[in-house]
Design an enzyme around this catalytic site. Structure first.
Site, PDB file in Angstrom:
ATOM      1  NE  ARG A   1      -5.896   0.268  -3.777  1.00 45.64           N
ATOM      2  CZ  ARG A   1      -4.571   0.173  -2.955  1.00 45.64           C
ATOM      3  NH1 ARG A   1      -4.438  -1.282  -2.712  1.00 45.64           N
ATOM      4  NH2 ARG A   1      -3.488   0.434  -2.709  1.00 45.64           N
TER       5      ARG A   1
ATOM      6  CD  GLU B   1       5.458   1.113   3.874  1.00 42.65           C
ATOM      7  OE1 GLU B   1       4.344   0.837   3.851  1.00 42.65           O
ATOM      8  OE2 GLU B   1       6.425   1.965   5.203  1.00 42.65           O
TER       9      GLU B   1
ATOM     10  CE  LYS C   1       1.990  -4.134   2.107  1.00 43.90           C
ATOM     11  NZ  LYS C   1       3.105  -3.453   1.430  1.00 43.90           N
TER      12      LYS C   1
END
Length: 568
Positions: free
Chosen positions: A267, A43, A277
């Site tokens: 992850r 994104e 983020k």
RNA sequence: UGGGCGAUCGUUCAAUGGUAGGACAAUGCCCUUUGGAGGCAUUUAUCCAGGUUCGAAUCCUGGUCGCCCAGCCA
């Protein structure tokens, strides 16, 4: 050893379940003769970080190994958080890491198709417009242990749903007033299946589609279908999306479109590193760092500026593999791969960070000579260079002790050491300032030891770097340390804050460093090993008259360890 | 507490019913014109309890522990 192991340039790739899955699908021709297709789907709401590097290496690397293709797709379904700045930085970072995409795609490219599919589900009685507020929807959803209950709007007619949804798109309704939901199962133990929202109303300007749309698809209604449109065969994502897989499949099955499959892996977590983020954005916005590319940031732009190399990051990612167990990788592992890469490739130079003047009393005043120095002892093809030597030089303050501790091999009164590639010198006396600090050391040198060896075979315990005082150039040196003090940055007491764990000394700026003159021609991102000190690169802040070097990593320091042990 | 996922040296990753191995870290030694690099050696692991099997890290059962999920974020 079952490394599937292409071992090239020291890169050891460990096997993983994703590679095996792909190999099996290739073998079984699960997708016929079509090539394996993957995608990297960030994104554009922030800069890529080292965690993304793992995903990138997997998405691009695994496809590439079997002749497959990889798209870069921006998952841009939430206009409120996304910006063109981010889509640009992401492309730059992916390329920098060493990958190139088959197609550059955007979920927003598919808004039209997604809308048609929503209509299709409405007509099939599988989606409905809900007038409940966000708060009410939450209440109707139930909890982890209790089932949800149906919305009173769940059984609207197809005609009414079509009418309402069309008007949602037409901009008739304010944000938050209605949503389109999939009609699945409010009693499902998987909360993602309790009539998930497909579309929400957002009168926001999208970075690509502008004001064309005021309804936007949710991640779940966009991702699988985007994969499907691109004929993605292996859609790899992180573990927290595992619960979404049933929904991912549901949309694809109801729509009867290309059957992309999702696979989840763990992850990346690193000690002393924070990879959220949202929090990274906060560090930037609150000016806790100088920007997304601050060399202390775990962003790819940050570690690039810090001096890390794509080769090292790829080798690191290859070595950590992918599993389904969540753990935390030691940051030392990453650092190891970076040192390993730079040790092989970085040009050596001599730089004195904390200068101490040394005068060689028996060296003729006014005399200068050039000594030949290897650019990289690990790589003869890197050649040699000439470095000026003269009567007055600088050495590191740490390299002289008036009273040497045990096992201290460096310079002290009466001790003979080697000046790298130059001469043996012996300390004779010191000059002190008013407070008793040594500000100058006087030595004698052995003219017969030119080049660094004595013809009589005499040995010295230590070899030290140096810079000729007359020829030295000045530079600003920025030393970086960990951004967070604790291995787990989230380890803070009740009522505390993540940022309480910020290291107040994560940057130290040195202004008095003395460098050998060859460094004057360094270019941005040129990487060096300052011998015996560490790896450094020229920072973009440097200007023609002003050199600025970043320390990527210090060299391993055995002496520091000895000293620490003795002190403890 | 419902559902999903997982558990192997300190860390990380292998071993796909057949000798538990590598990397990082640590420790010691050797070597060294970087106390760097390199070399050698050492330490430490299959979550627990049962079961299947000639043989189990691997398969089965039951526990324990950890992570994820109740955004109109992704």
């Amino acid at each position: 050893m079952t490394e599937t192991a292409q071992e090239n340039a020291g890169v050891r790739t460990v096997n993983n379940f994703l590679r095996e899955q792909i190999a099996e699908d290739v073998r079984n021709k699960t997708y016929g003769d079509a090539p394996i297709q993957t995608r990297f789907p960030p994104e554009p709401n922030g800069y890529l970080h080292i965690g993304h590097a793992k995903a990138i290496c997997l998405d691009f690397g695994l496809a590439d190994e079997v002749g497959g293709k990889t798209n870069l797709r921006f998952d841009d379904t939430n206009p409120e958080k996304e910006e063109t700045e981010y889509v640009e930085s992401i492309q730059k970072d992916v390329r920098w890491l060493g990958f190139d995409w088959e197609k550059l795609c955007y979920a927003s490219d598919y808004f039209g198709q997604l809308y048609e599919w929503a209509l299709q589900l409405i007509r099939a009685g599988q989606a409905y417009v809900d007038d409940l507020s966000a708060e009410e929807i939450r209440q109707y959803r139930g909890t982890l242990t209790e089932p949800g209950k149906d919305s009173p709007y769940r059984n609207r007619s197809v005609e009414e749903n079509l009418d309402l949804f069309t008007r949602m798109k037409g901009g008739e309704f304010p944000d938050g007033s209605r949503v389109l939901r999939a009609k699945i199962d409010m009693g499902s133990p998987n909360l993602n299946l309790r009539d998930p929202v497909m579309y929400r109303i957002l009168h926001a300007t999208h970075h690509r589609t502008g004001d064309e749309w005021c309804i936007y698809p949710m991640y779940d209604f966009a991702h699988g279908q985007s994969d499907s449109i691109e004929h993605v065969t292996h859609s790899m994502c992180t573990l927290e999306f595992a619960d979404h897989q049933p929904l991912y499949r549901w949309y694809i099955e109801q729509l009867g479109i290309f059957p992309s499959h999702q696979f989840e892996f763990d992850r990346l977590n690193l000690t002393y590193t924070m990879l959220s983020k949202r929090k990274l954005l906060q560090l930037v916005q609150e000016n806790r760092v100088s920007g997304w590319d601050d060399p202390r940031m775990p962003t790819l732009s940050g570690i690039r500026r810090r001096g890390f190399t794509p080769e090292a990051i790829r080798a690191f990612c290859a070595s950590i593999g992918a599993t389904r167990t969540n753990g935390t990788t030691d940051i030392e592992m990453l650092e190891h791969f970076q040192r390993d890469d730079l040790n092989r490739r970085a040009s050596r130079a001599m730089a004195v960070l904390h200068p101490l003047k040394v005068v060689i009393d028996n060296y003729p005043e006014g005399k200068e000579e050039m000594v030949e120095v290897q650019n990289n002892p690990e790589d003869a093809s890197a050649g040699t260079r000439q470095v000026p030597f003269s009567r007055e030089i600088y050495i590191e303050q740490d390299d002289f002790r008036e009273v040497p501790p045990p096992k201290y091999y460096r310079l002290s009164p009466g001790k003979e050491v080697r000046l790298r590639n130059a001469y043996f010198v012996t300390a004779k006396s010191v000059v002190k300032d008013a407070t008793g600090n040594v500000i100058e050391v006087h030595c004698t040198y052995d003219p017969a030891s030119r080049g660094g060896n004595s013809p009589d075979g005499r040995k010295v315990k230590s070899t030290m770097h140096w810079v000729s005082a007359k020829h030295a150039i000045d530079a600003e040196i920025r030393l970086y340390d960990k951004l967070f003090l604790k291995p787990d940055p989230y380890d803070f007491p009740e009522g505390g804050d993540l940022f309480d764990n910020l290291n107040p000394n994560s940057i130290e700026i040195l202004t008095g460093a003395k460098l050998e003159p060859s460094l004057a021609s360094a270019k941005v991102e040129d990487r060096f090993q300052f011998e015996r000190v560490g790896y450094f690169c020229l920072d973009p802040d440097a200007s023609p008259g002003k050199l600025v070097f970043n320390r990527t990593l210090p060299l391993k320091d055995t002496w520091a360890k000895i000293e620490k042990k003795a002190g403890a």
